[in-house]
Write a protein that holds these residues in place. Structure first.
Motif, PDB file in Angstrom:
ATOM      1  N   UNK A  43      -9.055  13.791  25.727  1.00 60.54           N
ATOM      2  CA  UNK A  43      -9.416  13.854  27.139  1.00 60.54           C
ATOM      3  C   UNK A  43      -9.645  12.431  27.657  1.00 60.54           C
ATOM      4  N   UNK A  44      -9.372  12.189  28.940  1.00 64.21           N
ATOM      5  CA  UNK A  44      -9.617  10.844  29.497  1.00 64.21           C
ATOM      6  C   UNK A  44     -11.052  10.390  29.238  1.00 64.21           C
ATOM      7  N   UNK A  45     -11.167   9.162  28.780  1.00 64.36           N
ATOM      8  CA  UNK A  45     -12.471   8.579  28.491  1.00 64.36           C
ATOM      9  C   UNK A  45     -12.978   8.847  27.087  1.00 64.36           C
ATOM     10  N   UNK A  46     -12.300   9.718  26.340  1.00 67.48           N
ATOM     11  CA  UNK A  46     -12.708  10.029  24.967  1.00 67.48           C
ATOM     12  C   UNK A  46     -12.244   8.924  24.024  1.00 67.48           C
ATOM     13  N   UNK A  47     -12.844   8.902  22.867  1.00 68.62           N
ATOM     14  CA  UNK A  47     -12.518   7.901  21.857  1.00 68.62           C
ATOM     15  C   UNK A  47     -11.167   8.184  21.201  1.00 68.62           C
ATOM     16  N   UNK A  75       1.218   8.648  27.631  1.00 69.66           N
ATOM     17  CA  UNK A  75      -0.019   9.325  27.281  1.00 69.66           C
ATOM     18  C   UNK A  75      -0.195   9.380  25.777  1.00 69.66           C
ATOM     19  N   UNK A  76      -1.429   9.321  25.344  1.00 72.55           N
ATOM     20  CA  UNK A  76      -1.747   9.495  23.937  1.00 72.55           C
ATOM     21  C   UNK A  76      -1.665   8.220  23.124  1.00 72.55           C
ATOM     22  N   UNK A  77      -1.985   8.371  21.858  1.00 76.34           N
ATOM     23  CA  UNK A  77      -1.920   7.278  20.889  1.00 76.34           C
ATOM     24  C   UNK A  77      -0.604   7.411  20.143  1.00 76.34           C
ATOM     25  N   UNK A  78       0.174   6.357  20.171  1.00 84.36           N
ATOM     26  CA  UNK A  78       1.469   6.317  19.480  1.00 84.36           C
ATOM     27  C   UNK A  78       1.521   5.030  18.670  1.00 84.36           C
ATOM     28  N   UNK A  79       1.858   5.127  17.406  1.00 79.51           N
ATOM     29  CA  UNK A  79       1.975   3.941  16.572  1.00 79.51           C
ATOM     30  C   UNK A  79       0.686   3.150  16.480  1.00 79.51           C
ATOM     31  N   UNK A  80      -0.425   3.816  16.644  1.00 77.96           N
ATOM     32  CA  UNK A  80      -1.722   3.147  16.535  1.00 77.96           C
ATOM     33  C   UNK A  80      -2.190   2.466  17.802  1.00 77.96           C
TER      34      UNK A  80
END
Length: 95
Positions: A43-47, A75-80
């Motif tokens: 979610x936006x603002x989450x770790x 959006x999201x974490x990709x490749x760290x």
């Protein structure tokens, strides 16, 4: 039907570019495929700390990041890297 109204041989002589789908074999081997999307699309603002820890252990990290940059994943974490980190990388990349 188009050939009927086109000059003879023009359809066959046309150059058509068909996009080649990216090689996504790395996704099956990626640790995120075994973990679940919740870590990688918080979610936006989450770790994103947990996602980055998982990415740090993943052998497919570079392929994942390359895919995200090539496909402008926003959006999201990709490749760290988080969305903000990828945006910064795109802005500073001299390519």
């Amino acid at each position: 039907m188009i050939e009927r109204f086109s000059p003879r041989g023009s359809i066959a002589a046309m150059h058509t570019d068909t996009p080649t789908p990216p090689d996504l074999n790395w996704q099956a081997q990626a640790l995120c495929a075994q973990t679940g999307a919740d870590f990688f699309f918080p979610e936006p603002g989450s770790s994103v700390r947990e996602a980055k820890l998982i990415c740090g252990m993943c052998e497919m990290r570079s392929a994942c990041l390359e895919y995200a940059l090539a496909n402008d994943e926003r959006f999201g974490v990709w490749g760290g890297l988080s969305e903000r980190e990828r945006l910064h990388l795109r802005r500073t990349d001299p390519r």
